[in-house]
Design a protein around this motif. Structure first.
Motif, PDB file in Angstrom:
ATOM      1  N   GLY A  16       0.834  -1.198   0.000  1.00 26.57           N
ATOM      2  CA  GLY A  16       0.000   0.000   0.000  1.00 26.57           C
ATOM      3  C   GLY A  16       0.866   1.244   0.000  1.00 26.57           C
ATOM      4  O   GLY A  16       1.707   1.429   0.888  1.00 26.57           O
ATOM      5  N   ASN A  17       0.690   2.076  -1.001  1.00 27.64           N
ATOM      6  CA  ASN A  17       1.549   3.247  -1.142  1.00 27.64           C
ATOM      7  C   ASN A  17       0.769   4.375  -1.808  1.00 27.64           C
ATOM      8  O   ASN A  17      -0.356   4.178  -2.275  1.00 27.64           O
ATOM      9  CB  ASN A  17       2.807   2.899  -1.953  1.00 27.64           C
ATOM     10  CG  ASN A  17       2.549   2.812  -3.442  1.00 27.64           C
ATOM     11  OD1 ASN A  17       2.912   3.696  -4.209  1.00 27.64           O
ATOM     12  ND2 ASN A  17       1.897   1.724  -3.886  1.00 27.64           N
ATOM     13  N   ALA A  18       1.392   5.538  -1.870  1.00 23.52           N
ATOM     14  CA  ALA A  18       0.808   6.684  -2.581  1.00 23.52           C
ATOM     15  C   ALA A  18       1.956   7.443  -3.209  1.00 23.52           C
ATOM     16  O   ALA A  18       2.512   8.360  -2.598  1.00 23.52           O
ATOM     17  CB  ALA A  18       0.024   7.563  -1.628  1.00 23.52           C
ATOM     18  N   HIS A  19       2.327   7.051  -4.423  1.00 26.03           N
ATOM     19  CA  HIS A  19       3.424   7.758  -5.075  1.00 26.03           C
ATOM     20  C   HIS A  19       3.028   9.220  -5.261  1.00 26.03           C
ATOM     21  O   HIS A  19       1.940   9.532  -5.740  1.00 26.03           O
ATOM     22  CB  HIS A  19       3.759   7.138  -6.428  1.00 26.03           C
ATOM     23  CG  HIS A  19       4.819   7.910  -7.150  1.00 26.03           C
ATOM     24  ND1 HIS A  19       6.125   7.905  -6.748  1.00 26.03           N
ATOM     25  CD2 HIS A  19       4.756   8.757  -8.213  1.00 26.03           C
ATOM     26  CE1 HIS A  19       6.835   8.689  -7.533  1.00 26.03           C
ATOM     27  NE2 HIS A  19       6.023   9.218  -8.432  1.00 26.03           N
ATOM     28  N   LEU A  20       3.949  10.107  -4.856  1.00 25.25           N
ATOM     29  CA  LEU A  20       3.669  11.535  -4.929  1.00 25.25           C
ATOM     30  C   LEU A  20       4.794  12.239  -5.674  1.00 25.25           C
ATOM     31  O   LEU A  20       5.954  12.192  -5.252  1.00 25.25           O
ATOM     32  CB  LEU A  20       3.544  12.120  -3.518  1.00 25.25           C
ATOM     33  CG  LEU A  20       3.403  13.644  -3.444  1.00 25.25           C
ATOM     34  CD1 LEU A  20       2.071  14.085  -4.037  1.00 25.25           C
ATOM     35  CD2 LEU A  20       3.526  14.129  -2.006  1.00 25.25           C
ATOM     36  N   ASP A  21       4.459  12.869  -6.779  1.00 24.10           N
ATOM     37  CA  ASP A  21       5.392  13.765  -7.457  1.00 24.10           C
ATOM     38  C   ASP A  21       5.254  15.140  -6.818  1.00 24.10           C
ATOM     39  O   ASP A  21       4.234  15.818  -7.022  1.00 24.10           O
ATOM     40  CB  ASP A  21       5.061  13.868  -8.953  1.00 24.10           C
ATOM     41  CG  ASP A  21       5.326  12.569  -9.699  1.00 24.10           C
ATOM     42  OD1 ASP A  21       6.264  11.851  -9.326  1.00 24.10           O
ATOM     43  OD2 ASP A  21       4.578  12.282 -10.652  1.00 24.10           O
ATOM     44  N   PHE A 217       1.654  -3.623  -6.084  1.00 24.85           N
ATOM     45  CA  PHE A 217       1.513  -2.271  -5.543  1.00 24.85           C
ATOM     46  C   PHE A 217       0.103  -1.743  -5.787  1.00 24.85           C
ATOM     47  O   PHE A 217      -0.469  -1.929  -6.871  1.00 24.85           O
ATOM     48  CB  PHE A 217       2.534  -1.341  -6.183  1.00 24.85           C
ATOM     49  CG  PHE A 217       3.939  -1.539  -5.681  1.00 24.85           C
ATOM     50  CD1 PHE A 217       4.539  -0.592  -4.878  1.00 24.85           C
ATOM     51  CD2 PHE A 217       4.646  -2.695  -5.990  1.00 24.85           C
ATOM     52  CE1 PHE A 217       5.820  -0.770  -4.388  1.00 24.85           C
ATOM     53  CE2 PHE A 217       5.932  -2.890  -5.508  1.00 24.85           C
ATOM     54  CZ  PHE A 217       6.521  -1.936  -4.712  1.00 24.85           C
ATOM     55  N   TYR A 218      -0.434  -1.067  -4.785  1.00 26.55           N
ATOM     56  CA  TYR A 218      -1.778  -0.496  -4.918  1.00 26.55           C
ATOM     57  C   TYR A 218      -1.846   0.826  -4.165  1.00 26.55           C
ATOM     58  O   TYR A 218      -1.054   1.103  -3.258  1.00 26.55           O
ATOM     59  CB  TYR A 218      -2.840  -1.462  -4.413  1.00 26.55           C
ATOM     60  CG  TYR A 218      -2.845  -1.647  -2.917  1.00 26.55           C
ATOM     61  CD1 TYR A 218      -3.753  -0.960  -2.112  1.00 26.55           C
ATOM     62  CD2 TYR A 218      -1.947  -2.504  -2.297  1.00 26.55           C
ATOM     63  CE1 TYR A 218      -3.751  -1.118  -0.737  1.00 26.55           C
ATOM     64  CE2 TYR A 218      -1.941  -2.675  -0.920  1.00 26.55           C
ATOM     65  CZ  TYR A 218      -2.852  -1.982  -0.143  1.00 26.55           C
ATOM     66  OH  TYR A 218      -2.856  -2.128   1.230  1.00 26.55           O
ATOM     67  N   GLY A 219      -2.805   1.650  -4.561  1.00 33.43           N
ATOM     68  CA  GLY A 219      -2.992   2.960  -3.955  1.00 33.43           C
ATOM     69  C   GLY A 219      -3.028   4.034  -5.023  1.00 33.43           C
ATOM     70  O   GLY A 219      -2.380   3.917  -6.069  1.00 33.43           O
ATOM     71  N   ALA A 226      -3.196   7.888  -1.724  1.00 33.99           N
ATOM     72  CA  ALA A 226      -3.146   6.780  -0.753  1.00 33.99           C
ATOM     73  C   ALA A 226      -4.138   5.677  -1.144  1.00 33.99           C
ATOM     74  O   ALA A 226      -5.050   5.891  -1.955  1.00 33.99           O
ATOM     75  CB  ALA A 226      -3.397   7.259   0.673  1.00 33.99           C
ATOM     76  N   PRO A 227      -3.989   4.492  -0.575  1.00 32.88           N
ATOM     77  CA  PRO A 227      -4.960   3.423  -0.811  1.00 32.88           C
ATOM     78  C   PRO A 227      -6.356   3.838  -0.353  1.00 32.88           C
ATOM     79  O   PRO A 227      -6.526   4.629   0.593  1.00 32.88           O
ATOM     80  CB  PRO A 227      -4.412   2.272   0.039  1.00 32.88           C
ATOM     81  CG  PRO A 227      -2.939   2.526   0.117  1.00 32.88           C
ATOM     82  CD  PRO A 227      -2.822   4.028   0.192  1.00 32.88           C
ATOM     83  N   THR A 228      -7.359   3.296  -1.016  1.00 35.05           N
ATOM     84  CA  THR A 228      -8.749   3.654  -0.721  1.00 35.05           C
ATOM     85  C   THR A 228      -9.367   2.627   0.213  1.00 35.05           C
ATOM     86  O   THR A 228      -8.859   1.519   0.411  1.00 35.05           O
ATOM     87  CB  THR A 228      -9.569   3.716  -2.019  1.00 35.05           C
ATOM     88  OG1 THR A 228      -9.607   2.397  -2.596  1.00 35.05           O
ATOM     89  CG2 THR A 228      -8.942   4.688  -3.015  1.00 35.05           C
ATOM     90  N   ILE A 229     -10.492   3.012   0.806  1.00 39.34           N
ATOM     91  CA  ILE A 229     -11.256   2.066   1.636  1.00 39.34           C
ATOM     92  C   ILE A 229     -11.622   0.839   0.819  1.00 39.34           C
ATOM     93  O   ILE A 229     -11.538  -0.307   1.286  1.00 39.34           O
ATOM     94  CB  ILE A 229     -12.509   2.763   2.191  1.00 39.34           C
ATOM     95  CG1 ILE A 229     -12.108   3.890   3.150  1.00 39.34           C
ATOM     96  CG2 ILE A 229     -13.431   1.754   2.874  1.00 39.34           C
ATOM     97  CD1 ILE A 229     -13.288   4.745   3.619  1.00 39.34           C
ATOM     98  N   GLU A 230     -12.013   1.057  -0.442  1.00 40.44           N
ATOM     99  CA  GLU A 230     -12.378  -0.059  -1.329  1.00 40.44           C
ATOM    100  C   GLU A 230     -11.197  -0.999  -1.540  1.00 40.44           C
ATOM    101  O   GLU A 230     -11.368  -2.228  -1.540  1.00 40.44           O
ATOM    102  CB  GLU A 230     -12.866   0.509  -2.661  1.00 40.44           C
ATOM    103  CG  GLU A 230     -13.341  -0.548  -3.650  1.00 40.44           C
ATOM    104  CD  GLU A 230     -13.776   0.066  -4.969  1.00 40.44           C
ATOM    105  OE1 GLU A 230     -14.376  -0.651  -5.787  1.00 40.44           O
ATOM    106  OE2 GLU A 230     -13.509   1.267  -5.191  1.00 40.44           O
TER     107      GLU A 230
END
Length: 804
Positions: A16-21, A217-219, A226-230
């Protein structure tokens, strides 16, 4: 999935990740806000359940949050302590990996990992550049040298580079290796990407086919999210059904797969987005200047501390490095961001340069005070200081202040009163009495000289006027004691350049030929592996002779085509051991085109500087990134080509091509069409300056190529000698270090400890050694060594400055 047995025997690690530029299709201010919002979203998910694990890297993001949202930072620290917020990529940012110097790569880890150790008490072993565009073959060495044992990446993808497996041992030429994993599909999930249920099923198949655990990888990412509740509910549903998957993180995955037998991949992981290395020329040039000045100023401040006890400005240096590292982010330095974001980076890099120059000036004045006063106090006396780890042997240009006296005849003397040949050069200011001089000089690494520009009516020369340049003879053939040059009367290109000392022909054909090539690719050049080499050739406008004296001849060749014009000052020295320089001033007004400069050097092997090393690449016309120097080896000899600002090359049929500039639309991404007649902002419009140096001989070592690049990019500092109370001699060397066939690349004061840090690379295929203070440390072939020098002597350390 309804058949739980299909999940296989191998655990699927859900990351679970949230790649951020922090910068891309938005400016850094929006990236900052989104970093805070994204991390709050991740905290929300962590507080909603017990199983979810979140992965996030890049120290710069955490530094933003610490300073701007302390409550969020406290929540992150809590979940880090619980083991559910996992920190990866102990670097300051996810940089472009091909343009930054080896020292910049080390500083990514040094400042990033020190931050995480200080704020969270953690070592961060997982290397992680999932969005960068390519990865040089020296990275396993640099990763190991800075405390990383694994590396996660995504590009180049399977369509760009075939690998024996997605999980493998990645090795550098020095033998260092890390466990590497290539992400399949993408590092994120969203409504526009493959839905998570489908992605999980696909990854089960990959794991089964590979015969080992896999990461998925997801999110929501890129603009954070960020990853979602779903997402989390889907994973929890599968866990409840007994599927073989887990909320996980890269460290856990690598711990599980490390004992497995894996294929070994040696060398670089390339190529993706080849256009990134020729766009945003102003950023590339500023980056080179900032790196060079920071390294020079650190060396100067270290020497000043050792010689005088002056305080070393650690905090100031770290702040400047952090700013530079942030602007080496892959979409920033790669030139793929919005025009406004690129403008921000110009200002940021300018601030780094200004800060480094200020620190350099302070150290220069401190060191100057240790040198005894001039023996000729009424004459223009000046110091020449070399803050590079390479000896300087080249031409120096200086403007000693003589109070606008353009009548007296003058000589240039060294510290022993011996005359140095010089000539007057074109002064930068066009006003009465300014006198710019140029002269050959040798200054040892980390050493200095004292020179005097003194009146001598019997033997001296008086200054000419401030106007330089007369039409050159029309035969287009020019000569010094060292070189023969012939120009093409049609194109102004170099038809032949020969070193008269040994007969080495550096160029034969159409050298420095300027060709405007159509380029319809997007900003990244997605889908392309090469650019064209034919197009509209610039034509000769004029040739001026600017200088013709005892040390060099200078010609200015002007060529033009379409709406663009290029002026090149060709500097031909009288000494055959010195390089020919091509000082370019380009006025570029093209759209969706690029400029190719060609150098027919007759080589069959081309080696390019890469971070902390070099790489030989096929001469098949494909575009490749490289740094300051290229070593071109042929049957007739070797040619070294260095430059001050360029990073994009190709080679074919014995010719080296430098892609000097590209002008796509800002942040244009296929498949969006560029509509004819619509209004767009095109990149790299206007004036650009850079210098190319050429050196040819029967044999030129890689160490000599490195020295050529150092001399060009880190010229010595010239400054008036105004101190009165020093006792040191007028010439000397503050620090003597030798790396054999390698090169000393950095000198700084240690972080938080007494002593200096010195770094060296081995550019050869045989073992070398760093010798300093009576101690010798081995360097593996094509390897790297760092050492701490203190009262106890020389001790080997890693890139994080920890004793080995």
């Amino acid at each position: 999935m309804t058949d739980t047995s299909a999940s296989g025997d191998f655990t699927l690690h859900l990351i679970g990740n949230a790649h951020l530029d922090p910068v891309w299709l938005w400016r850094w201010q929006e990236g900052c806000a989104e970093a805070i919002g994204t991390c709050w979203a991740a905290i929300d998910r962590l507080e909603e359940g017990e199983g979810f694990i979140f992965t996030k890297g890049e120290a710069h993001i955490y530094d933003w949050i610490e300073r701007l949202d302390p409550d969020l930072f406290a929540r992150i620290r809590h979940y880090v302590g619980e083991g559910r917020w996992k920190i990866v990529n102990g670097w300051w940012i996810q940089p472009d990996c091909n343009v930054p110097s080896g020292e910049s790569v080390i500083r990514q880890a040094l400042y990033g990992k020190r931050y995480f150790k200080e704020k969270f008490g953690l070592d961060v072993p997982a290397g992680y550049n999932v969005d960068s565009f390519g990865h040089p073959g020296t990275f396993p060495m640099l990763l190991r040298h800075t405390g990383s044992d694994s590396y996660t990446f995504m590009r180049p993808g399977p369509h760009e580079m075939e690998l024996p497996a997605e999980l493998f041992d990645w090795a550098s030429r020095d033998g260092s290796s890390v466990t590497a994993f290539r992400i399949q599909g993408a590092y994120n999930t969203s409504k526009r990407e493959t839905p998570l249920p489908v992605k999980i099923d696909q990854h089960y198949e990959m794991a089964s086919g590979a015969g080992h655990p896999f990461m998925c990888f997801y999110g929501v990412g890129n603009h954070g999210g960020a990853p979602t509740i779903e997402n989390i509910e889907e994973i929890e549903r599968r866990l409840a059904a007994g599927e073989n998957l887990a909320f996980s993180d890269p460290d856990r995955f690598y711990d599980e797969v490390r004992p497995l037998d894996k294929p070994r991949v040696e060398g670089e992981l390339q190529f993706h987005a080849i256009g990134c290395y020729a766009v945003a020329s102003d950023l590339k040039s500023l980056n080179r200047r900032a790196e060079s000045l920071l390294e020079q100023s650190e060396a100067a401040a270290t020497l000043a501390h050792r010689e005088t006890g002056a305080a070393y400005p650690r905090a100031e240096f770290e702040a400047l490095w952090r700013r530079l590292l942030f602007n080496q982010f892959h979409d920033t330095l790669g030139g793929t961001s919005l025009e406004s974001a690129c403008e921000d980076s110009v200002h940021e890099l300018g601030a780094v340069i200004t800060g480094a120059e200020d620190l350099l000036n302070t150290a220069v004045r401190q060191l100057g005070q240790t040198i005894k006063k001039s023996a000729h106090p009424t004459e223009a006396t000046f110091l020449v200081m070399n803050f590079s780890g390479s000896d300087f042997d080249a031409m120096v240009e200086a403007e000693p202040w003589v109070d606008k006296d353009n009548v007296s005849r003058r000589i240039l003397m060294d510290e022993d009163g011996q005359s140095i040949p010089f000539q007057y050069a074109d002064p930068h200011g066009k006003t009465t009495g300014l006198q710019r001089i140029t002269f050959p000089l040798s200054v040892p690494a980390f050493g200095y000289r004292t020179l005097c520009f003194a009146v001598d009516e019997a033997h001296g020369a008086s200054a000419p006027g401030v106007s330089f340049g007369t039409p050159a003879e029309p035969e287009y053939r020019y000569e010094t004691e060292a070189y023969r040059l012939a120009l093409n009367p049609d194109t102004g290109a170099i038809s032949r350049l020969e070193n008269k000392a040994d007969g080495t022909v550096l160029i034969e054909g159409e050298g420095h030929l300027a060709t405007i090539v159509e380029d319809q690719t997007d900003t990244w050049s997605h889908g392309a592996d090469r650019f064209g080499t034919t197009g509209e050739t610039m034509r000769l406008v004029s040739v001026l002779e600017l200088e013709n004296g005892p040390v060099r001849k200078v010609l200015e060749v002007t060529v033009a085509a379409s709406d663009s014009r290029m002026h090149t000052r060709i500097v031909l020295p009288e000494d055959p051991t010195l390089p020919v320089e091509l000082r370019v001033r380009l006025h570029w007004r093209e759209q969706r085109k690029l400029l190719r400069l060609s150098y027919p050097v007759g080589a069959n092997r081309f080696e390019y500087e890469v971070p902390a090393g070099w790489e030989a690449r096929p001469a098949n016309g494909s575009e490749v990134p490289g740094q300051r120097w290229v070593r071109a080896v042929g049957e007739g000899g070797t040619v070294a080509i260095a430059n001050t600002a360029k990073y994009s090359y190709a080679a074919q049929d014995g010719t080296l091509y430098i892609t000097a500039i590209r002008s796509p639309v800002y942040a244009h991404h296929d498949p969006i069409p560029v509509e004819p007649g619509a209004s767009y902002a095109y990149m790299d419009q206007g004036e650009h300056r850079f210098t190319i140096a050429l050196l040819g001989a029967r044999e030129i070592s890689r160490k000599s190529c490195h020295k050529l690049a150092e001399n060009l990019n880190k010229p010595p500092v010239t400054t008036p000698h105004v101190a009165r109370n020093g006792t040191a001699p007028h010439a000397g060397q503050w620090l003597t270090a030798d790396a054999g066939q390698g090169a000393v690349t950095a000198l700084k004061l240690a972080e938080g400890l007494d002593g200096a840090i010195i770094r060296a690379v081995n550019l050869g295929d045989r073992p070398a050694a760093l010798t300093l203070a009576g101690t010798t440390l081995p360097i593996r072939p094509r390897g790297l060594v760092s050492a701490r020098l203190d009262d106890a002597g020389l001790t080997e350390v890693d890139g994080l400055e920890r004793s080995l």
